[in-house]
Design an enzyme around this catalytic site. Sequence first.
Site, PDB file in Angstrom:
ATOM      1  N   HIS A 171       0.828  -1.215   0.000  1.00 15.58           N
ATOM      2  CA  HIS A 171       0.000   0.000   0.000  1.00 15.58           C
ATOM      3  C   HIS A 171       0.861   1.264   0.000  1.00 15.58           C
ATOM      4  O   HIS A 171       2.031   1.247   0.400  1.00 15.58           O
ATOM      5  CB  HIS A 171      -0.918   0.017   1.223  1.00 15.58           C
ATOM      6  CG  HIS A 171      -0.162   0.162   2.522  1.00 15.58           C
ATOM      7  ND1 HIS A 171       0.290   1.372   3.008  1.00 15.58           N
ATOM      8  CD2 HIS A 171       0.215  -0.752   3.428  1.00 15.58           C
ATOM      9  CE1 HIS A 171       0.902   1.209   4.148  1.00 15.58           C
ATOM     10  NE2 HIS A 171       0.888  -0.090   4.437  1.00 15.58           N
ATOM     11  N   GLU A 186      -2.707  -6.651   7.207  1.00 19.28           N
ATOM     12  CA  GLU A 186      -1.481  -6.599   8.014  1.00 19.28           C
ATOM     13  C   GLU A 186      -1.695  -7.350   9.321  1.00 19.28           C
ATOM     14  O   GLU A 186      -2.830  -7.604   9.737  1.00 19.28           O
ATOM     15  CB  GLU A 186      -1.104  -5.128   8.271  1.00 19.28           C
ATOM     16  CG  GLU A 186       0.169  -4.908   9.080  1.00 19.28           C
ATOM     17  CD  GLU A 186       1.407  -5.512   8.424  1.00 19.28           C
ATOM     18  OE1 GLU A 186       1.570  -6.748   8.561  1.00 19.28           O
ATOM     19  OE2 GLU A 186       2.199  -4.762   7.814  1.00 19.28           O
TER      20      GLU A 186
END
Length: 411
Positions: free
Chosen positions: A209, A287
């Site tokens: 990201h 994550e």
Amino acid sequence: MGRSLVVEADGGSRGNPGVAGYGALVRDAESGEVLARRAAPLGKASNNVAEYSGLIAGLAAAVQIDPAARIEVRMDSKLVIEQMAGRWKIKHEDMKRLALQAQEIVRALKVAGGSVDWGWIPRDKNKDADALSNDGMDGRTIMQNLWETTGSDAFDADDAGAGESADEGVAGRAAAPDPADAPGAAADAEAAVPPPPSKAPTRILLVRHGVTDFTVEGRLDGRGGPNPDLNEQGRAQAKAVAAGIRAKVGDRQVRFVASDLSRAQDTIRHAAEAAGVELHIDPDWDEQNFGSWDGELVRDLVQHQDFRRLRDDETYAAPGGGETHAELVERVREALLRTIESSPDGGVAVVATHRKPIMVVLADILGLDLAHAWLLAVAPGSFTGIEVWTDGHGSISFVNDTNHLRIPPQQ
């Protein structure tokens, strides 16, 4: 004792900075036989950046041949040789980044029992690598594995196109989905060559990201935490990512997948919309959950012994409902398997995710334990390209490719 190899590498720029490219080859040290050849364009870059890029490609190809090789690097760039040998300081930020990537390959090689010697040679003794670097500057991408008798290159010359990454990774054996797989398996040269696959592998482009305020401030931002959005820099990175995906994927069928966190979805949303396809959300690409540490400054946490346990102990979870590394590995493996099974035949899956899930995938392919997996660099907005078969075998064609972030996206 690993195989004795020679890496010859070079890079050039027509304008310095200007149109740049790199070249590298790997020879058998005893016979002089060429075992691998690499070349690729870099867009606009300096001579030094191109030379470092050639070094990285050459080292990666050598480790692909033998993860425990004894390597002699030969280059006509005294600057790169002296800096990598530790005798000269590195001041330029782009060169620091590339030197770090080269050092990470060297560290992994040494862990497996290999070694690297650095040697300067005159330019007229480096003609083959120089010719390959000119191929790169001419826009050609060359990825020839001349030692192979089975398998296939992850992204071959026809696939790569202009602008292929200088940050090639290391091909090897993926850990099988069974978590009991031996972590050192990739150090075995025979195990590094996968058996003939029963079907074509899935090509996956892993995208970390873009930047958030938490990224800039150095805060933990896992699943279950504040879930920060991309900041202005991150949104600009997302536009560059979309252009980079178009360049790498071309006309192939593509499936877009993102984690459940907004920063991952927003990083590839532009690309999915431009391709006219749905963006699929898979929370298993999230994550790691850092529990009550989520949102905390890493510089404050590193003083605590428990935080160091999080980096070194795969069974340790952060307080407040955190997730162990072992739990993360299990769900990322499941996410990867789903991605493989749902991807179009002959196409590409683009997955927007986070540093630790990417680290899990690469560590599985390389057979790295947790302590050494942390040596893998994956920058915000970067690309990592892999091929994976359904039996768990895989190869890595490039890691931490950020070339697209240095080119302003077309408006």
